[in-house]
Design an enzyme around this catalytic site. Structure first.
Site, PDB file in Angstrom:
ATOM      1  N   TYR A 141       0.832  -1.140  -0.019  1.00 51.83           N
ATOM      2  CA  TYR A 141       0.098   0.127   0.095  1.00 51.83           C
ATOM      3  C   TYR A 141       0.717   1.495   0.115  1.00 51.83           C
ATOM      4  CZ  TYR A 141      -3.566  -3.230   0.911  1.00 51.83           C
ATOM      5  OH  TYR A 141      -4.511  -4.571   0.747  1.00 51.83           O
ATOM      6  N   SER A 200     -12.034 -11.874  -5.083  1.00 56.07           N
ATOM      7  CA  SER A 200     -12.177 -11.868  -3.871  1.00 56.07           C
ATOM      8  C   SER A 200     -13.936 -12.409  -3.468  1.00 56.07           C
ATOM      9  CB  SER A 200     -11.949 -10.686  -3.366  1.00 56.07           C
ATOM     10  OG  SER A 200     -12.173 -10.792  -1.656  1.00 56.07           O
ATOM     11  N   PRO A 212     -11.409  -0.256  -2.784  1.00 53.58           N
ATOM     12  CA  PRO A 212     -12.594  -0.767  -3.280  1.00 53.58           C
ATOM     13  C   PRO A 212     -13.713   0.106  -3.066  1.00 53.58           C
ATOM     14  CG  PRO A 212     -11.313  -2.330  -1.627  1.00 53.58           C
ATOM     15  CD  PRO A 212     -10.765  -0.834  -1.621  1.00 53.58           C
ATOM     16  N   HIS A 233      -7.671   1.462   1.226  1.00 52.23           N
ATOM     17  CA  HIS A 233      -7.471  -0.027   1.580  1.00 52.23           C
ATOM     18  C   HIS A 233      -6.433  -0.233   2.485  1.00 52.23           C
ATOM     19  CE1 HIS A 233      -7.780  -4.249   0.888  1.00 52.23           C
ATOM     20  NE2 HIS A 233      -8.016  -4.187  -0.263  1.00 52.23           N
TER      21      HIS A 233
END
Length: 631
Positions: free
Chosen positions: A112, A559, A125, A348
């Site tokens: 990240y 996912s 997301p 995220h």
């Protein structure tokens, strides 16, 4: 490896099936969280030989035999007694003794904070909630007020440490991520970002930020006695915000957060040179969460609506629409559109999907409650409008961010659909894991389009361990490869196809179990590589090998994020020629979100979504036509 969401979390024990999370106590339980965390095991380092064997198995369906042979020789060299692999393995084992979690800091940095692509599309997301029908502006405000009250209700359990512990297979899970999502924000840097959590400061924040028409407001959501504002009080405050922000001729300062991280880092340093700007930015960063009151989306047909809603959640539709009505660095942003399009986007770095989905399930259930109490009309302070001084340099940065956002918005190819033929019920009736069943359908869909198998990422939760994040379930296996090749082969009998499907599903289930126990290969290999870098040693050849680049090029990044709410999470692809696929399996239907990039001629989100639907139906037909062959 980005844009990653956590796999399913099975709730057990104290979480009520309704979706409304019940606190374990009505009063504060000081120190409970810490005591729970300390009781969790540490993340293990898998055996070196085991990882090398599974790595070769993962490569078998995706690289040619010559390349595989070359990698096998490199691995033999790497594993020699007293060799480089053994030395790095010992380094990781030493690291485990010294740290709460040998992986978590490395993972946060590499996945990240060191990642320099925009968080929009590439990392953050979005979640699409069921469409609302607002008859007027008051409906939008009322919904927003209830939602805010619901989030504050959930927050009280976090603050009091009365949030029920989640379990998976009877084992308690790490709850740390729940304590990271509120009052936190990503801070841009010119080379590396940071994440700050303001719950840990002496006076934790008591305000949220509300953004409407690109203008930001500070809304205090607690009374002076520490009690949260009621729904009526929040509604009154939102009305004031709306009326103070009717003009849209303001510069969309929030769009800066959508830019490439290095560009945003430089613009950020420039922006906060001004004292007023710095105070405004800090107020956004410190807020508990952000609420985006959006203008309506472009009108589309009903069958296109979900897809457009997914796009709204991921990037806001571009600079002409709602992309400037965001602060993309904020961990949690709830989006409530004038036209009833609702959902959220989250940054995220601090957390995976399950804590976010638990929060959503709770809030949606909370909002169903009837409001019995009317609030006495206590005068409330006017929400504070945040001011920004826009210099010519900042104006230039905003224009650049607008252009880049519009390119990104134009490039995202999205398809959100509901597979209505069956849900979890059918695979369960066949005694198959619904997740493994869907993953095999995805393998078949991809194979039918491209006539090859590809590296596939599915997120597995490591929350059985202290500060656990994720590892990779590698859905493409030797067994899945055999099944997809047999499925459309007329020379193969149905009984054989079913046997191969059954074997592939069981192999997926076995690897999933291995992954959640901390025994998968991806994070271990990453750890060995980072250990070599930390030791300032030459990078072992296995990490410079073509196979290593191939195995990490996830054409399918997937996912399963199950929710009680009829929603779906969506995210962008992680490679230029790849797909992002997220799904929420309900009992009798499955919500899917498929993304790709228009700039890649080889990918098409609608084509993969259709191929996936066909694959699911074909596998169902196969099983129904071959009842005796079921194993």
């Amino acid at each position: 490896m980005l844009g990653i969401l956590a796999r399913t979390m099975v709730k057990a024990g104290m979480v009520k099936p309704s979706g409304l999370v019940k606190p374990v106590s009505v009063t504060q339980i000081a120190g409970r969280y810490l005591a729970h965390q300390e009781g969790l095991p540490k993340l293990p380092v898998p055996p070196l030989q085991q990882t090398c064997e599974y790595y070769l198995a993962a490569l078998t369906p995706i690289v040619d035999p010559e390349e595989l042979n070359h990698t096998r020789k490199l691995l033999e060299e790497f594993q020699k007694p007293g060799g480089v692999g053994e030395r790095l393995q010992k380094g990781l084992e030493q690291r485990t003794k010294k740290m709460e979690n040998w992986l978590s800091d490395w993972w946060l940095q590499t996945a990240y904070l060191d990642y320099r692509m925009p968080v929009v599309v590439h990392s953050s997301p979005g979640v699409v909630l069921p469409r609302m029908e607002f008859s007027d502006r008051q409906g939008q405000m009322r919904y927003a007020a209830k939602l805010i009250a619901g989030v504050l209700d959930f927050k009280s359990m976090i603050d009091n440490e009365t949030l029920p512990v989640e379990y998976l297979g009877g084992k308690p899970l790490c709850m740390n991520q729940y304590y990271q999502v509120l009052s936190s924000c990503r801070i841009p840097g010119t080379k590396r970002d940071t994440v700050v959590n303001y719950t840990l400061v002496k006076r934790p924040p008591t305000h949220i930020t509300v953004v409407h028409n690109f203008q930001f407001f500070v809304l205090d959501v607690y009374n002076s006695d520490g009690t949260p504002l009621t729904i009526d009080q929040i509604y009154i405050q939102l009305e004031k915000i709306w009326n103070s922000s009717l003009q849209t001729n303001k510069e969309p300062i929030g769009i800066l957060t959508s830019n490439h991280r290095n560009s945003w880092g430089k613009a950020y340093n420039n922006l906060i040179k001004d004292k007023t700007n710095k105070e405004s930015v800090r107020a956004i960063q410190k807020s508990i969460f952000t609420v985006c009151l959006d203008a309506p989306m472009p009108r589309v047909s009903d069958d296109m609506y979900r897809t457009c809603a997914g796009v709204q959640m991921l990037h806001g539709g571009g600079s002409r629409w709602n992309s400037g009505n965001r602060w993309f660095d904020k961990t949690l942003q709830f989006i409530i559109g004038e036209d009833g399009t609702c959902g959220l986007i989250y940054e995220h770095a601090p957390a995976e999907g399950p804590p976010i989905v638990s929060l959503i399930d709770h809030v949606v259930e909370y909002m169903k409650k009837s409001e019995m109490v009317r609030t006495p009309m206590v005068p409330l302070r006017m929400p504070q409008k945040l001011r920004f001084h826009i210099t010519p340099d900042i104006k230039k940065d905003i224009e650049e961010a607008k252009q880049n956002m519009n390119i990104m918005a134009h490039d995202l190819d999205m398809k959100v659909s509901v597979f209505s033929h069956f849900g979890k019920d059918f695979p369960k009736s066949q005694k198959m894991s619904p997740d493994a069943f869907i993953q095999m359908a995805l393998q078949l869909a991809y194979y039918r389009i491209y006539k090859r198998c590809c590296p596939t990422y599915e997120s597995a939760s490591l929350r059985m361990f202290r500060l656990g994040r994720t590892d990779t379930i590698r859905s493409t296996s030797i067994d899945s490869d055999k099944f997809v090749k047999a499925m459309d082969d007329p020379a193969k009998h149905n009984t054989e196809k079913v046997a191969l499907l059954d074997k592939a599903v069981k192999a997926h289930r076995a690897y999933t179990d291995m992954a959640i126990r901390g025994q998968a290969i991806d994070r271990h290999l990453l750890g060995l590589k980072l250990q070599a870098i930390e030791d300032l040693a030459a990078l072992p050849e296995i990490f410079m090998d073509t196979s290593y680049a191939v195995v990490l090029h996830f054409n399918l990044s997937t996912s399963q994020v199950p929710a009680k709410t009829n929603c779906v999470m969506c995210f962008g692809p992680v490679v230029p020629d790849g797909y992002g696929v997220c799904y929420n399996p309900m009992d009798t239907h499955i919500n899917f979100a498929v993304s790709a990039f228009n700039s890649c001629q080889d990918t098409n989100a609608a084509r993969l979504a259709q191929a996936l639907e066909d694959a699911l139906l074909d596998i169902k037909t196969l099983l129904e036509q071959t009842p005796k062959a079921k194993l």
